[in-house]
Design a protein around this motif. Structure first.
Motif, PDB file in Angstrom:
ATOM      1  N   THR A   1       3.783   4.224   3.041  1.00 26.44           N
ATOM      2  CA  THR A   1       4.936   3.825   3.859  1.00 26.44           C
ATOM      3  C   THR A   1       5.182   2.325   3.764  1.00 26.44           C
ATOM      4  O   THR A   1       6.322   1.888   3.740  1.00 26.44           O
ATOM      5  N   ALA A   2       4.107   1.551   3.715  1.00 30.70           N
ATOM      6  CA  ALA A   2       4.236   0.093   3.600  1.00 30.70           C
ATOM      7  C   ALA A   2       2.877  -0.508   3.285  1.00 30.70           C
ATOM      8  O   ALA A   2       1.855   0.005   3.738  1.00 30.70           O
ATOM      9  N   PRO A   3       2.853  -1.599   2.504  1.00 28.52           N
ATOM     10  CA  PRO A   3       1.593  -2.279   2.185  1.00 28.52           C
ATOM     11  C   PRO A   3       0.931  -2.801   3.455  1.00 28.52           C
ATOM     12  O   PRO A   3       1.614  -3.070   4.456  1.00 28.52           O
ATOM     13  N   ALA A   4      -0.398  -2.945   3.418  1.00 31.87           N
ATOM     14  CA  ALA A   4      -1.127  -3.439   4.583  1.00 31.87           C
ATOM     15  C   ALA A   4      -2.494  -3.957   4.145  1.00 31.87           C
ATOM     16  O   ALA A   4      -2.970  -3.624   3.062  1.00 31.87           O
ATOM     17  N   SER A   5      -3.111  -4.760   4.996  1.00 31.18           N
ATOM     18  CA  SER A   5      -4.440  -5.298   4.714  1.00 31.18           C
ATOM     19  C   SER A   5      -5.508  -4.380   5.293  1.00 31.18           C
ATOM     20  O   SER A   5      -5.218  -3.500   6.106  1.00 31.18           O
ATOM     21  N   ALA A   6      -6.744  -4.600   4.886  1.00 33.85           N
ATOM     22  CA  ALA A   6      -7.854  -3.781   5.374  1.00 33.85           C
ATOM     23  C   ALA A   6      -7.992  -3.928   6.880  1.00 33.85           C
ATOM     24  O   ALA A   6      -8.238  -2.946   7.596  1.00 33.85           O
ATOM     25  N   THR A   7      -7.823  -5.121   7.377  1.00 33.58           N
ATOM     26  CA  THR A   7      -7.944  -5.363   8.820  1.00 33.58           C
ATOM     27  C   THR A   7      -6.864  -4.617   9.592  1.00 33.58           C
ATOM     28  O   THR A   7      -7.139  -3.991  10.620  1.00 33.58           O
ATOM     29  N   THR A   8      -5.633  -4.692   9.089  1.00 35.21           N
ATOM     30  CA  THR A   8      -4.529  -3.971   9.726  1.00 35.21           C
ATOM     31  C   THR A   8      -4.794  -2.469   9.744  1.00 35.21           C
ATOM     32  O   THR A   8      -4.630  -1.798  10.772  1.00 35.21           O
ATOM     33  N   LEU A   9      -5.222  -1.936   8.612  1.00 34.70           N
ATOM     34  CA  LEU A   9      -5.494  -0.501   8.521  1.00 34.70           C
ATOM     35  C   LEU A   9      -6.625  -0.099   9.454  1.00 34.70           C
ATOM     36  O   LEU A   9      -6.578   0.954  10.090  1.00 34.70           O
ATOM     37  N   ALA A  10      -7.652  -0.964   9.542  1.00 32.38           N
ATOM     38  CA  ALA A  10      -8.796  -0.638  10.396  1.00 32.38           C
ATOM     39  C   ALA A  10      -8.372  -0.571  11.859  1.00 32.38           C
ATOM     40  O   ALA A  10      -8.915   0.219  12.635  1.00 32.38           O
TER      41      ALA A  10
ATOM     42  N   GLU B   1      -3.105  -0.940  -5.515  1.00 34.89           N
ATOM     43  CA  GLU B   1      -3.276  -2.245  -6.139  1.00 34.89           C
ATOM     44  C   GLU B   1      -3.282  -3.295  -5.046  1.00 34.89           C
ATOM     45  O   GLU B   1      -2.797  -3.069  -3.945  1.00 34.89           O
ATOM     46  N   THR B   2      -3.868  -4.459  -5.347  1.00 37.44           N
ATOM     47  CA  THR B   2      -4.001  -5.504  -4.337  1.00 37.44           C
ATOM     48  C   THR B   2      -3.072  -6.665  -4.654  1.00 37.44           C
ATOM     49  O   THR B   2      -2.708  -6.908  -5.812  1.00 37.44           O
TER      50      THR B   2
ATOM     51  N   ARG C   1      -1.362  -1.792  -1.739  1.00 34.91           N
ATOM     52  CA  ARG C   1      -0.102  -1.075  -1.940  1.00 34.91           C
ATOM     53  C   ARG C   1      -0.365   0.182  -2.762  1.00 34.91           C
ATOM     54  O   ARG C   1      -1.100   0.153  -3.753  1.00 34.91           O
ATOM     55  N   ALA C   2       0.208   1.299  -2.357  1.00 35.10           N
ATOM     56  CA  ALA C   2       0.047   2.562  -3.080  1.00 35.10           C
ATOM     57  C   ALA C   2       0.804   2.513  -4.409  1.00 35.10           C
ATOM     58  O   ALA C   2       1.879   1.923  -4.489  1.00 35.10           O
TER      59      ALA C   2
END
Lengths: 106, 106
Positions: free
Chosen positions: B29-38, B62-63, B73-74
């Motif tokens: 849906t949208a790129p995000a960081s590991a912290t945001t996802l956690a 990919e990063t 990002r997927a």
DNA sequence: TTGATGTGCAACACAATCGTTGCACTAGAA
DNA sequence: TTCTAGTGCAACGATTGTGTTGCACATCAA
């Protein structure tokens, strides 16, 4: 027919093992029993049987009893359904991420 | 672009975990960081980071470094390639098994 | 019946996976 | 500099998965 999104990871988990993948490819050429497959693999019949059970629960193979023999057969339609679902999801990603990218640039 | 048959089980193993699948869908849906996802998941940041690393090695994400932040990002094209490979294999199964079935009946 | 073949179930060992916590390092903000 | 936010690495424990062996049961052939 499509596959419920909830069960997709389960199907992929079934496909995500090297031994199971080899067994599946083998069954894609011709049906065979657990004993036959075990003779072609470097693992025991019981180990093969467990893998086949996983594949069966995932709906990727079906069984056919012939006397005292249980023959396993790959189900192509299930794999096709998986492919369709994957493609649909991938297209959804592309659409949304492209929209976000365009918004960021605009 | 197609994917080497050898690496298919590895890709499926990456997709075959519920938590990773949720992370992937979220990144679709949208790129995000590991912290945001956690923050959106019931597991620790380190656990999320490990899952993202698995997805990255499988070529599914990919990063992109933004300052001290790493955004994930997927990659839709990779998922499309997987879908194409699956469909090709499924068609091969159908063709061969149908031939065998026809021979058995004839 | 007798023997051989094909399965299924259970218990065990070993390895890999998933999640945790703790600590250190780096980059941006005050 | 000082403080905060985001990562990365390592060690640990719990769980799951994969393979093994051993035994029992069912089915087909002699």
């Amino acid at each position: 027919m499509t596959i419920g999104t909830e069960s997709l990871p389960a199907a992929f988990a079934a496909l995500g093992d090297d031994t199971r993948w080899e067994l599946l490819q083998r069954l894609g050429t011709a049906p065979a029993s657990a004993t036959t497959l075990a003779a072609e693999q470097p693992i025991s019949r019981q180990a093969v049987a467990r893998h086949l059970e996983v594949l069966r629960e995932a709906g990727l193979v079906e069984t056919e009893v012939h006397g005292r023999e249980v023959r396993y057969r790959a189900i192509g339609s299930r794999l096709s359904a998986l492919a369709r679902d994957l493609d649909t999801i991938a297209q959804g990603w592309e659409r949304r991420l492209q929209t976000i990218k365009a918004a960021a640039e605009g």
